[in-house]
Design an enzyme around this catalytic site. Structure first.
Site, mmCIF file in Angstrom:
data_model
loop_
_atom_site.group_PDB
_atom_site.id
_atom_site.type_symbol
_atom_site.label_atom_id
_atom_site.label_comp_id
_atom_site.label_asym_id
_atom_site.label_seq_id
_atom_site.Cartn_x
_atom_site.Cartn_y
_atom_site.Cartn_z
ATOM 1 N N ASP A 49 -18.224 60.042 51.502
ATOM 2 C CA ASP A 49 -16.928 59.001 51.495
ATOM 3 C C ASP A 49 -17.191 58.348 53.080
ATOM 4 O OD1 ASP A 49 -14.751 57.399 51.524
ATOM 5 O OD2 ASP A 49 -13.434 59.349 51.093
ATOM 6 N N HIS A 65 -15.345 55.580 53.498
ATOM 7 C CA HIS A 65 -14.023 55.436 53.842
ATOM 8 C C HIS A 65 -13.559 54.063 54.320
ATOM 9 C CE1 HIS A 65 -9.942 57.600 54.429
ATOM 10 N NE2 HIS A 65 -10.543 58.409 53.759
ATOM 11 N N GLU A 94 -19.309 56.361 48.883
ATOM 12 C CA GLU A 94 -18.033 55.712 48.451
ATOM 13 C C GLU A 94 -17.538 54.903 49.450
ATOM 14 O OE1 GLU A 94 -13.636 58.010 47.728
ATOM 15 O OE2 GLU A 94 -15.388 58.726 46.947
ATOM 16 N N GLU A 149 -10.471 53.109 44.930
ATOM 17 C CA GLU A 149 -9.254 53.840 45.304
ATOM 18 C C GLU A 149 -8.191 52.756 45.748
ATOM 19 O OE1 GLU A 149 -9.314 56.005 49.417
ATOM 20 O OE2 GLU A 149 -11.347 56.210 48.546
ATOM 21 N N ASP A 175 -7.386 55.073 41.131
ATOM 22 C CA ASP A 175 -6.369 56.048 41.321
ATOM 23 C C ASP A 175 -5.196 56.015 40.688
ATOM 24 O OD1 ASP A 175 -4.321 57.526 42.905
ATOM 25 O OD2 ASP A 175 -5.846 57.724 44.643
ATOM 26 N N HIS A 183 -10.134 58.590 41.486
ATOM 27 C CA HIS A 183 -9.743 59.119 42.781
ATOM 28 C C HIS A 183 -8.377 60.081 42.998
ATOM 29 C CE1 HIS A 183 -7.867 58.319 46.836
ATOM 30 N NE2 HIS A 183 -9.305 58.577 47.322
#
Length: 377
Positions: free
Chosen positions: A183, A185, A209, A235, A258, A285
Site C-alpha cells: 500500500d 497510500h 495500491e 478506496e 470501500d 477495501h
C-alpha cells in the site's frame, strides 16, 4: 413496514455504526464513516434520516436514488459515506424480513468461503517480517504492508532502497507461496512510484495500491503501462460514475471499492460488474469495523471477480467483531465461512457498543516534511 428511527454510535477505536429501526421490530445495522471525519458524517446521516423515517425500508434502490440525486450537488466522501452506511442497514432489514442473507437476494453465492488478508505493521524490516510470519502462522495466505511517509515528490536513492529492502525481508521470511500487497497510500508522485515499483518487481507483490493520488487517471494509466505488477485503487472513489474511467481505461487491475464510502453494497456490486466486463478483479477495501466487514462478505459471496478481502488486524480482534458482535467472524485456514444468518449475517450487541463509546473525535494523522510543508498521509 416503516422506518421509525435512526440511531448513531461512535465506537473505539474510530468506527461509527448506525441502527435503523422499524415498526415491526426489525433493526438493521450499517457503518457510515469517513476516517477522521466521523462527526461530520454523523450529521449527514441525520440529514438523510429526515427523509427515511416513515418510509418502507425495502425500497433500497429508490431510497438510494433519492438520497444521492435529491440534492442539486451530488457525490463527495461525506454524503456518499452516510448513504453507504444507511444502505447497509436497509439491506440488513430486508434480509431479516425475507429470512435470507443479503447475498441470496443479490443472485446467490458463487463461493463457499472468503479469502482474507490482514495488515502488517512495524518500524523495522524485522518487525514487518515478524508480522507476516504471525499472519502465516495464523493461517492467512496474504498480508499488506505499507511504505514510509511522508514521501517527497522526488525521493532519494536511500528512501527507495529502504522500501525495497522491507519487501525483500518480508518475502524472504514467508517464501514464495504467501502473497504480499504493497500500500503506497497515494504518498508518492508518479515519478517516485515508478522507481519503487521497479524495485518491487523481483519480489512479486500481489499488487501495488494507490501508487499516486487517485484523482488523476492519466497518472495511474502511465504507471500501469510501465510495470507488470498489478495496480490497485478505488478506496477514495465513490459510486459507479467515479469508477467508470478507472475501469474503462484499465488504469487498474484490481478495483477496491470501500463499501462504507462507495455507495454501499448494491452500488459496489454494480462497480464489480463493470470491472468484470473488463477482466478486472475486485478486492473490497476495509480498514474499518465488523459491520463494514459483514457488508463486504455479503458482496464477496456473490461476486464472480472477487479475489480477496481486507481486514485491519486489530490486536483485540474487534475488527472481526470480538467485543462487539454476539458471534464474531472467525478466520480459519485464511478464510471466513459464508454467514447463513439473514441480512448481514451478524448480530451486533449495542451494550458492547456503549462500553466502547467515544466522542467520535478521532482525527487523521498529519505528516510534515522537513521544510514544514504538508505531506500526504
Amino acid at each position: 413496514m416503516k422506518i421509525t428511527g435512526v440511531r448513531i454510535f461512535h465506537v473505539r477505536p474510530r468506527w461509527t455504526f448506525v441502527a435503523v429501526d422499524t415498526d415491526c421490530g426489525i433493526t438493521g445495522y450499517g457503518e457510515p464513516v469517513v476516517e477522521g471525519q466521523s462527526l461530520v458524517v454523523a450529521e449527514a446521516v441525520r440529514h438523510f434520516a429526515d427523509y427515511l423515517i416513515g418510509k418502507d425500508p425495502r425500497m433500497i434502490e429508490h431510497h438510494w436514488q433519492v438520497m444521492y440525486r435529491g440534492g442539486f450537488y451530488r457525490g463527495g466522501a461525506i454524503g456518499v459515506s452516510a448513504i453507504s452506511g444507511l444502505e447497509h442497514a436497509l439491506w440488513d432489514i430486508k434480509g431479516k424480513f425475507y429470512n435470507a442473507p443479503v447475498y441470496e437476494l443479490l443472485g446467490g453465492r458463487v463461493r463457499d468461503r472468503i479469502r482474507m488478508y490482514g495488515h502488517g505493521r512495524g518500524e523495522t524490516d524485522a518487525d514487518f517480517a515478524q508480522a507476516a510470519l504471525r499472519a502465516q502462522a495464523q493461517g492467512l495466505t496474504a498480508i499488506k504492508i505499507g511504505i514510509d511517509g511522508p514521501a517527497r515528490a522526488l525521493e532519494s536513492q536511500d528512501y527507495v532502497e529502504r522500501q525495497v529492502r522491507r519487501l525483500a525481508a518480508v518475502r524472504s521470511a514467508v517464501g514464495p507461496d504467501f502473497d504480499i500487497a504493497i500500500d503506497m497510500h497515494g504518498r508518492t508522485s508518479p515519478a517516485t512510484a515508478k522507481q519503487l515499483i521497479s524495485g518491487f518487481e523481483p519480489f512479486h507483490p500481489l499488487w501495488v495500491e494507490e501508487p499516486c493520488l487517485p484523482e488523476n487517471v492519466d497518472a495511474l494509466c502511465d504507471i500501469a503501462a510501465t510495470t507488470n505488477v498489478p495496480i490497485a485503487a478505488g478506496e477514495r472513489r465513490f459510486t459507479k460514475w467515479e469508477f467508470r474511467e478507472l475501469i474503462d481505461r484499465r488504469a487498474i487491475s484490481v478495483a477496491q471499492p470501500d463499501l462504507c464510502h462507495a455507495g454501499g453494497i448494491f452500488e459496489s456490486r454494480k462497480i464489480a460488474a463493470m470491472a468484470e466486463a473488463q477482466y478486472i478483479s475486485v478486492a473490497p477495501h476495509n480498514p474499518l469495523g465488523p459491520i463494514s466487514l459483514a457488508a463486504c462478505v455479503q458482496l464477496d459471496a456473490c461476486t464472480p471477480n472477487f479475489v480477496i478481502q481486507e481486514h485491519p488486524s486489530m490486536d483485540d480482534g474487534s475488527d472481526l467483531g470480538h467485543g462487539l458482535l454476539v458471534e464474531p467472524f472467525e478466520i480459519i485456514n485464511g478464510s471466513v465461512e459464508l454467514p447463513t444468518a439473514p441480512g448481514l449475517g451478524v448480530q451486533p450487541d449495542e451494550d458492547l457498543f456503549a462500553e466502547r463509546a467515544y466522542p467520535g473525535d478521532w482525527r487523521t494523522p498529519v505528516f510534515v516534511h522537513d521544510d514544514g510543508s504538508h505531506g500526504d498521509w
